[in-house]
Write an enzyme that holds these catalytic residues in place. Sequence first.
Site, mmCIF file in Angstrom:
data_model
loop_
_atom_site.group_PDB
_atom_site.id
_atom_site.type_symbol
_atom_site.label_atom_id
_atom_site.label_comp_id
_atom_site.label_asym_id
_atom_site.label_seq_id
_atom_site.Cartn_x
_atom_site.Cartn_y
_atom_site.Cartn_z
ATOM 1 C CG HIS A 76 -1.807 -0.953 1.557
ATOM 2 N ND1 HIS A 76 -1.461 -2.134 2.148
ATOM 3 C CD2 HIS A 76 -3.146 -1.004 1.377
ATOM 4 C CE1 HIS A 76 -2.550 -2.880 2.310
ATOM 5 N NE2 HIS A 76 -3.583 -2.217 1.847
ATOM 6 C CG ASP B 36 1.593 -0.780 3.485
ATOM 7 O OD1 ASP B 36 0.479 -0.515 3.938
ATOM 8 O OD2 ASP B 36 1.811 -1.481 2.483
ATOM 9 C CD GLU C 178 -8.148 -8.288 -0.709
ATOM 10 O OE1 GLU C 178 -7.196 -7.709 -1.266
ATOM 11 O OE2 GLU C 178 -8.121 -8.662 0.471
ATOM 12 C CD GLU D 182 -7.321 -11.716 3.106
ATOM 13 O OE1 GLU D 182 -6.945 -10.660 2.586
ATOM 14 O OE2 GLU D 182 -7.485 -11.856 4.328
ATOM 15 C CG HIS E 237 -11.096 -11.062 3.016
ATOM 16 N ND1 HIS E 237 -10.691 -10.043 2.186
ATOM 17 C CD2 HIS E 237 -10.413 -10.905 4.178
ATOM 18 C CE1 HIS E 237 -9.792 -9.302 2.816
ATOM 19 N NE2 HIS E 237 -9.603 -9.810 4.028
ATOM 20 C CG ASP F 81 -4.526 -10.954 -0.826
ATOM 21 O OD1 ASP F 81 -3.703 -10.968 -1.761
ATOM 22 O OD2 ASP F 81 -4.935 -9.900 -0.308
ATOM 23 C CG ASP G 142 -9.153 -10.194 8.008
ATOM 24 O OD1 ASP G 142 -8.837 -11.324 7.596
ATOM 25 O OD2 ASP G 142 -8.951 -9.153 7.382
ATOM 26 C CG ASP H 20 -5.141 -10.999 7.602
ATOM 27 O OD1 ASP H 20 -6.012 -11.521 6.889
ATOM 28 O OD2 ASP H 20 -4.978 -9.765 7.673
ATOM 29 C CG ASP I 83 -3.299 -9.623 3.119
ATOM 30 O OD1 ASP I 83 -2.736 -9.232 4.149
ATOM 31 O OD2 ASP I 83 -4.295 -9.054 2.622
HETATM 32 C C1 XLS Z 1 -7.664 -6.348 4.500
HETATM 33 C C2 XLS Z 1 -7.276 -6.597 3.128
HETATM 34 C C3 XLS Z 1 -6.185 -5.691 2.593
HETATM 35 C C4 XLS Z 1 -6.084 -5.770 1.095
HETATM 36 C C5 XLS Z 1 -5.280 -4.671 0.480
HETATM 37 O O1 XLS Z 1 -8.410 -7.102 5.127
HETATM 38 O O2 XLS Z 1 -6.919 -7.941 3.026
HETATM 39 O O3 XLS Z 1 -4.969 -5.957 3.193
HETATM 40 O O4 XLS Z 1 -5.564 -6.984 0.668
HETATM 41 O O5 XLS Z 1 -5.747 -3.411 0.817
HETATM 42 CA CA CA Z 2 -6.092 -9.088 1.354
HETATM 43 CA CA CA Z 3 -7.564 -10.153 5.683
#
Ligand code: XLS
Ligand code: CA
Ligand code: CA
Length: 434
Positions: free
Chosen positions: A99, A102, A230, A266, A269, A294, A305, A307, A337
Amino acid sequence: MSKWFPNTVRFEGPSSRNPFAFKHYDADAVVAGKAMRDHLRFAACYWHTMRGSGADPFGAGTMRTPWDDGSDSVENAQQRVGVFFEFLGACGIEKFCFHDRDLSPECATLAESEAALDRVVTTVRAEMERTGAKLLWGTANLFSHPRYAHGAATSCDPRVFAHAAAQVRRAMEVTHELGGEGYVFWGGREGYQTLLNTDMRREREHLARFLHMAVGHKRAIGFTGQLYIEPKPCEPTKHQYDSDAESCLNFLREFDLLGDLKLNLEANHATLAGHELMHELIVARDAGALGSIDANRGDTLLGWDTDQFPTDLYLTTQVMLVLLSMGGFTTGGLNFDAKRRRESFDAEDLIHAHAGAMDAFARGLKIAAAIIDDGRLADFVRTRYRGWDEGLGGAIERGEHSFTSLDAIAKSQGAIELESGRQERLENLLNEYI
Ligand code: XLS
Ligand code: CA
Ligand code: CA
């Protein structure tokens, strides 16, 4: 050798007990006609890997990042970039995603933020040239700053829409300048917390307007990368407009964007949306819109979430079955991700996390290729639908029947005896290979 990541991960084979070795990911090994690196197209993400602090709603950050002076200076941001590329090299990861915010700090004005980004991007470009790493996709952070509290493209305040447009404009240009293969839109705050204050029709139209402008800008600057949207159902909003693959496809179709955007799906998600990732992948594949993945995982017991790094072989096998069925990625890849748990705070944990996930996908690839080679799974599905290949089914598929003609057939065909779906046998078949 990297100062911060002294252990370089290399393939040693399944019998290795070295925690810093790949047991299955052998980048050059050919599986199903292609080198593993070209099937898997691994990418690391800048946000979790370099900026994830380990903070959660109940406690402060825990990650040990001795290379980072903790300041918001451009020099510190440039220093981090160097460390990130050392990390990619140590892990044998050839791509990355970021991003805008970041990479470099948000400054007092938009112009200053852009100037800071340009300086950090100069370092990124130099590191890409030095190491050969490639940019899988770029994106803009349109959710962290307080100005985006009501959304970005869907804000009730058009000044915020303008700010978001300016941010995406520059992020897309930077992605293009760095030779990025794609650009992602994730609408973290493009949704609502309550319908009592929300004009949903207007907000969705604004989001579509925004994406059309993005497509226009992409063409204007000659960026040929793939645009992705996404899906995510919620978090941080209660409801996100791009909530899952089917709702995204509906949105893209409704606003005539399907020709310009594919999906970046993802795993976590999908879990939050109440779907398996395989479901999301198949929905997208069948619409010709499976762009990128992702690669992470959620936790059904936690329900947010998380991750986490993908280590589940059933998940990676399912992903690779779908990817192989469509001939693999074109522009996309497997972007981790994913973030380490808060308790895994050493730099070496970054290596274990990524190397383990890469191995899990390498195994998923080999298992999926073996299942496809075996042929029994595809044969079963083909046979299950054989009634549709000719006779009655064929005629229905060709549009040769109506309710009236089928009524006559139904009344004369006698009792129907169904065949078993054999779910358990097919699950056993998967286990033969896992
Ligand atoms: C957040 C998202 C984010 C996207 C990119 O939950 O996964 O990281 O992949 O903005
Ligand atoms: Ca993502
Ligand atoms: Ca996520």
